[in-house]
Design a protein around this motif. Structure first.
Motif, PDB file in Angstrom:
ATOM      1  N   LEU A  65       0.815  -1.221   0.000  1.00 38.28           N
ATOM      2  CA  LEU A  65       0.000   0.000   0.000  1.00 38.28           C
ATOM      3  C   LEU A  65       0.847   1.269   0.000  1.00 38.28           C
ATOM      4  CD1 LEU A  65      -2.801  -0.986   2.538  1.00 38.28           C
ATOM      5  CD2 LEU A  65      -2.916  -0.943   0.051  1.00 38.28           C
ATOM      6  N   ASP A  66       2.143   1.163  -0.111  1.00 36.47           N
ATOM      7  CA  ASP A  66       3.078   2.295  -0.076  1.00 36.47           C
ATOM      8  C   ASP A  66       3.472   2.575   1.371  1.00 36.47           C
ATOM      9  OD1 ASP A  66       4.744   4.244  -1.126  1.00 36.47           O
ATOM     10  OD2 ASP A  66       3.139   5.522  -1.882  1.00 36.47           O
ATOM     11  N   ASN A  67       4.141   3.671   1.629  1.00 36.49           N
ATOM     12  CA  ASN A  67       4.679   3.972   2.952  1.00 36.49           C
ATOM     13  C   ASN A  67       4.273   5.393   3.334  1.00 36.49           C
ATOM     14  OD1 ASN A  67       6.330   4.774   5.106  1.00 36.49           O
ATOM     15  ND2 ASN A  67       8.006   3.460   4.447  1.00 36.49           N
ATOM     16  N   LEU A  68       3.462   5.540   4.375  1.00 40.22           N
ATOM     17  CA  LEU A  68       3.013   6.867   4.807  1.00 40.22           C
ATOM     18  C   LEU A  68       4.160   7.783   5.216  1.00 40.22           C
ATOM     19  CD1 LEU A  68      -0.198   6.084   6.880  1.00 40.22           C
ATOM     20  CD2 LEU A  68      -0.041   7.662   4.964  1.00 40.22           C
ATOM     21  N   PHE A  69       5.225   7.217   5.773  1.00 43.56           N
ATOM     22  CA  PHE A  69       6.345   8.030   6.242  1.00 43.56           C
ATOM     23  C   PHE A  69       7.222   8.520   5.098  1.00 43.56           C
ATOM     24  CE2 PHE A  69       5.218   5.424   9.895  1.00 43.56           C
ATOM     25  CZ  PHE A  69       5.108   6.394  10.878  1.00 43.56           C
ATOM     26  N   SER A  70       7.259   7.763   4.019  1.00 38.58           N
ATOM     27  CA  SER A  70       8.079   8.126   2.872  1.00 38.58           C
ATOM     28  C   SER A  70       7.406   7.601   1.600  1.00 38.58           C
ATOM     29  CB  SER A  70       9.485   7.516   3.033  1.00 38.58           C
ATOM     30  OG  SER A  70      10.300   7.894   1.951  1.00 38.58           O
ATOM     31  N   PRO A  71       6.289   8.208   1.232  1.00 40.32           N
ATOM     32  CA  PRO A  71       5.535   7.687   0.093  1.00 40.32           C
ATOM     33  C   PRO A  71       6.270   7.841  -1.229  1.00 40.32           C
ATOM     34  CG  PRO A  71       4.592   9.750   0.837  1.00 40.32           C
ATOM     35  CD  PRO A  71       5.675   9.394   1.810  1.00 40.32           C
ATOM     36  N   GLU A  72       6.090   6.839  -2.074  1.00 41.19           N
ATOM     37  CA  GLU A  72       6.723   6.865  -3.392  1.00 41.19           C
ATOM     38  C   GLU A  72       5.745   6.526  -4.513  1.00 41.19           C
ATOM     39  OE1 GLU A  72       9.944   4.081  -3.140  1.00 41.19           O
ATOM     40  OE2 GLU A  72      11.108   5.351  -1.802  1.00 41.19           O
ATOM     41  N   GLU A  73       4.600   5.944  -4.168  1.00 40.98           N
ATOM     42  CA  GLU A  73       3.692   5.464  -5.209  1.00 40.98           C
ATOM     43  C   GLU A  73       2.283   6.025  -5.000  1.00 40.98           C
ATOM     44  OE1 GLU A  73       4.230   1.254  -4.938  1.00 40.98           O
ATOM     45  OE2 GLU A  73       6.254   1.337  -5.750  1.00 40.98           O
ATOM     46  N   SER A  74       1.333   5.150  -4.667  1.00 38.53           N
ATOM     47  CA  SER A  74      -0.071   5.564  -4.620  1.00 38.53           C
ATOM     48  C   SER A  74      -0.352   6.613  -3.544  1.00 38.53           C
ATOM     49  CB  SER A  74      -0.986   4.352  -4.443  1.00 38.53           C
ATOM     50  OG  SER A  74      -0.647   3.632  -3.291  1.00 38.53           O
ATOM     51  N   ILE A  75       0.299   6.522  -2.397  1.00 37.85           N
ATOM     52  CA  ILE A  75       0.076   7.534  -1.355  1.00 37.85           C
ATOM     53  C   ILE A  75       0.637   8.877  -1.804  1.00 37.85           C
ATOM     54  CG2 ILE A  75       0.675   8.243   1.001  1.00 37.85           C
ATOM     55  CD1 ILE A  75       0.450   5.285   1.810  1.00 37.85           C
ATOM     56  N   LEU A  76       1.809   8.890  -2.394  1.00 41.83           N
ATOM     57  CA  LEU A  76       2.397  10.133  -2.897  1.00 41.83           C
ATOM     58  C   LEU A  76       1.486  10.775  -3.939  1.00 41.83           C
ATOM     59  CD1 LEU A  76       4.727  12.151  -3.002  1.00 41.83           C
ATOM     60  CD2 LEU A  76       5.812  10.668  -4.712  1.00 41.83           C
ATOM     61  N   GLU A  77       0.985   9.970  -4.863  1.00 35.03           N
ATOM     62  CA  GLU A  77       0.086  10.492  -5.893  1.00 35.03           C
ATOM     63  C   GLU A  77      -1.203  11.017  -5.270  1.00 35.03           C
ATOM     64  OE1 GLU A  77      -1.235  11.943  -9.321  1.00 35.03           O
ATOM     65  OE2 GLU A  77       0.799  11.216  -8.951  1.00 35.03           O
ATOM     66  N   ALA A  78      -1.729  10.310  -4.269  1.00 30.03           N
ATOM     67  CA  ALA A  78      -2.951  10.754  -3.586  1.00 30.03           C
ATOM     68  C   ALA A  78      -2.711  12.072  -2.846  1.00 30.03           C
ATOM     69  CB  ALA A  78      -3.430   9.675  -2.618  1.00 30.03           C
ATOM     70  N   GLN A  79      -1.548  12.231  -2.240  1.00 26.32           N
ATOM     71  CA  GLN A  79      -1.218  13.484  -1.547  1.00 26.32           C
ATOM     72  C   GLN A  79      -1.116  14.639  -2.539  1.00 26.32           C
ATOM     73  OE1 GLN A  79       1.139  11.886   2.410  1.00 26.32           O
ATOM     74  NE2 GLN A  79       2.379  12.521   0.711  1.00 26.32           N
ATOM     75  N   LYS A  80      -0.532  14.383  -3.695  1.00 29.75           N
ATOM     76  CA  LYS A  80      -0.443  15.423  -4.732  1.00 29.75           C
ATOM     77  C   LYS A  80      -1.835  15.826  -5.208  1.00 29.75           C
ATOM     78  CE  LYS A  80       4.120  14.155  -6.513  1.00 29.75           C
ATOM     79  NZ  LYS A  80       4.860  13.553  -7.651  1.00 29.75           N
ATOM     80  N   GLN A  81      -2.691  14.824  -5.419  1.00 30.96           N
ATOM     81  CA  GLN A  81      -4.053  15.121  -5.863  1.00 30.96           C
ATOM     82  C   GLN A  81      -4.830  15.875  -4.784  1.00 30.96           C
ATOM     83  OE1 GLN A  81      -5.909  11.488  -7.251  1.00 30.96           O
ATOM     84  NE2 GLN A  81      -4.479  11.288  -8.961  1.00 30.96           N
ATOM     85  N   ALA A  82      -4.650  15.495  -3.526  1.00 29.19           N
ATOM     86  CA  ALA A  82      -5.328  16.190  -2.425  1.00 29.19           C
ATOM     87  C   ALA A  82      -4.855  17.640  -2.339  1.00 29.19           C
ATOM     88  CB  ALA A  82      -5.072  15.463  -1.100  1.00 29.19           C
ATOM     89  N   ALA A  83      -3.546  17.860  -2.482  1.00 30.47           N
ATOM     90  CA  ALA A  83      -3.015  19.227  -2.441  1.00 30.47           C
ATOM     91  C   ALA A  83      -3.638  20.075  -3.545  1.00 30.47           C
ATOM     92  CB  ALA A  83      -1.494  19.204  -2.575  1.00 30.47           C
ATOM     93  N   GLU A  84      -3.779  19.487  -4.706  1.00 33.22           N
ATOM     94  CA  GLU A  84      -4.390  20.216  -5.826  1.00 33.22           C
ATOM     95  C   GLU A  84      -5.840  20.584  -5.502  1.00 33.22           C
ATOM     96  OE1 GLU A  84      -5.525  19.376 -10.468  1.00 33.22           O
ATOM     97  OE2 GLU A  84      -3.732  18.398  -9.667  1.00 33.22           O
TER      98      GLU A  84
END
Length: 162
Positions: A65-84
């Motif tokens: 599911l990726d890594n909340l402390f150091s996201p590189e995949e789906s969590i990172l992409e979700a954070q970018k989308q949320a920021a937008e």
């Protein structure tokens, strides 16, 4: 080329949702938090009310599911989308749940001796954070919905009286 309808649907989902959905399909036993194990051990009073379905995608932080402390995949992409969506330059998801979020909010906005107005049914972490930071609580009572047997909003008159 023919695409299975489920594959097409997966492609339309946000990356983190698609990853959660895919991982939930594995239906593997979980020995991590959250401890309700996808509804199988959730409180029966709750599953009688809402069923097990809401728990299916409530999965812990697993390598797939990726890594909340150091996201590189789906969590990172979700954070970018949320920021937008939020109109922010960056957004980070909580790594410590509700407690972490409440602690962060109080510590980021209050100084020792400040007064914090909050409903008397607040999460217990608000109380412990105020004790640790020297913030003074002013408790107010939320309205109550007898039909649903739950506390609801704080009325403007209740908030302004404090």
């Amino acid at each position: 080329m023919f695409c299975h309808p489920e594959v097409v649907q997966q492609q339309k989902l946000p990356p983190l949702v698609a990853t959660l959905k895919s991982t939930a399909k594995d239906n593997a036993a979980s020995f991590h938090f959250p401890g309700h194990n996808r509804g199988r051990v959730a409180p029966s009073s709750l599953t009688k009310l809402i069923g097990q379905r809401p728990f299916i995608h409530d999965l812990p932080e697993l390598p797939e599911l990726d890594n909340l402390f150091s996201p590189e995949e789906s969590i990172l992409e979700a954070q970018k989308q949320a920021a937008e969506v939020f109109g922010a330059s960056e957004t980070w998801f909580l790594v410590g749940g509700t407690t972490c979020g409440i602690q962060t909010a109080i510590m980021a906005t209050c100084s020792p001796g400040d007064t914090l107005i909050l409903p008397c049914n607040s999460h217990i972490s608000a109380t412990s954070t105020m004790v640790l930071t020297g913030v003074v609580p002013k408790y107010i009572s939320p309205d109550y919905d007898c039909d649903w047997d739950i506390a609801t909003a704080v009325s403007p008159s209740e908030a302004s009286s404090k």
